[in-house]
Design an enzyme around this catalytic site. Structure first.
Site, PDB file in Angstrom:
ATOM      1  N   TYR A  20       0.835  -1.207   0.000  1.00 35.85           N
ATOM      2  CA  TYR A  20       0.000   0.000   0.000  1.00 35.85           C
ATOM      3  C   TYR A  20       0.864   1.250   0.000  1.00 35.85           C
ATOM      4  O   TYR A  20       0.655   2.182  -0.802  1.00 35.85           O
ATOM      5  CB  TYR A  20      -0.916  -0.027   1.217  1.00 35.85           C
ATOM      6  CG  TYR A  20      -1.754   1.214   1.401  1.00 35.85           C
ATOM      7  CD1 TYR A  20      -2.959   1.376   0.714  1.00 35.85           C
ATOM      8  CD2 TYR A  20      -1.356   2.232   2.267  1.00 35.85           C
ATOM      9  CE1 TYR A  20      -3.735   2.515   0.884  1.00 35.85           C
ATOM     10  CE2 TYR A  20      -2.125   3.372   2.441  1.00 35.85           C
ATOM     11  CZ  TYR A  20      -3.308   3.502   1.755  1.00 35.85           C
ATOM     12  OH  TYR A  20      -4.080   4.630   1.913  1.00 35.85           O
ATOM     13  N   LYS A  43       1.254   4.376  -2.843  1.00 36.70           N
ATOM     14  CA  LYS A  43       0.976   5.790  -2.560  1.00 36.70           C
ATOM     15  C   LYS A  43       2.189   6.660  -2.871  1.00 36.70           C
ATOM     16  O   LYS A  43       2.045   7.786  -3.378  1.00 36.70           O
ATOM     17  CB  LYS A  43       0.530   5.952  -1.109  1.00 36.70           C
ATOM     18  CG  LYS A  43      -0.813   5.302  -0.813  1.00 36.70           C
ATOM     19  CD  LYS A  43      -1.914   5.815  -1.739  1.00 36.70           C
ATOM     20  CE  LYS A  43      -3.261   5.229  -1.446  1.00 36.70           C
ATOM     21  NZ  LYS A  43      -4.334   5.774  -2.306  1.00 36.70           N
TER      22      LYS A  43
END
Length: 251
Positions: free
Chosen positions: A155, A159
């Site tokens: 994740y 980002k």
């Protein structure tokens, strides 16, 4: 109801991840500001939350697939084009230590979070470039882009990639009036509550994230490009995570 006011009358806005908590707020705030919104999410049932709102059209689909991205832009072309793209779609539920994460899970998170943003962003900038006009991209990042969460390596990598993608678009296409910025929110919950780990002393409402998106996509932010706006209650500014960790330390 937020006191923030922007006028998006006549604007066409694409919001991805539109069935989620932040996505719902984004759709509602842009629609309340006068925009015609296309709300897209892989969760077809979740999109039903927008049923009955004539300002909002919905479209289910996996945005990591090129054919789905093509179908989204074909629909936008039929409906009059695009002014603002909001890349909000993300897979957030994976909590796995890096040493244990499998390639299949890694690829799924990268596809949902980063590949989807690429596929839509590249189509948006081509659309605007070929039309000889500008446009705005707002992508949802995270504090994890610059500071690691435990057990969320995939994740966080996506980002960080979204922030790098936004900078690349800003540098390469800013001269054409095309802008790409990010929002990095923290502790977003439906019902705001006290939070001792945030300097603000409370969590973040999804509407506050949506208000930041309205600002970044508007002419008020015309000279912001490749920027990360942190809607995090001061989290990024704090050296340590909470007041309890400050006690008993010299530096």
């Amino acid at each position: 109801m937020s006191a923030v006011r922007f006028d998006y009358t006549g604007e066409r806005v694409l919001v991805t991840g539109a069935a989620g908590l932040i996505g719902r707020a984004l759709v509602r705030r842009f629609a309340d500001a006068g925009a015609a919104v296309l709300a897209v999410d892989v969760d077809a049932a979740g999109l039903a939350v927008h049923d009955g709102d004539r300002r909002v059209a919905t479209m289910p689909g996996d945005l990591a697939r090129e054919d789905v991205a093509d179908a989204v832009f074909a629909r936008l072309a039929r409906d009059g084009g695009l002014d603002v793209l909001v890349n909000n779609a993300a897979m957030t539920g994976v909590r796995t230590p890096f040493a244990d994460i499998g390639a299949g899970v890694w690829d799924a998170v990268v596809a949902a979070n980063l590949r989807s943003a690429y596929l839509l962003s590249v189509r948006a900038v081509r659309h605007w470039r070929d039309a000889g006009r500008g446009g705005a991209i707002v992508s949802l990042s995270s504090p994890g882009a610059s500071r690691a969460h435990e057990n969320q390596s995939a994740y966080d990598v996506t980002k960080a990639g979204i922030e790098a993608l936004s900078r690349a678009i800003a540098v390469e296409l800013g001269g054409l009036g095309i802008r790409a910025n990010c929002i990095a929110p923290a502790s977003v919950v439906e019902e705001v509550r006290p939070a001792t780990d945030l300097p603000a002393g409370r969590t973040t409402a999804p509407e506050e994230v949506a208000d930041a998106a309205l600002f970044l996509a508007s002419p008020a932010a015309a000279q912001l490009n490749g920027h990360v706006l942190r809607v995090d209650g001061g989290l990024h500014a704090r050296l340590r995570t909470g007041p309890s960790e400050e006690r008993g330390r010299d530096s």
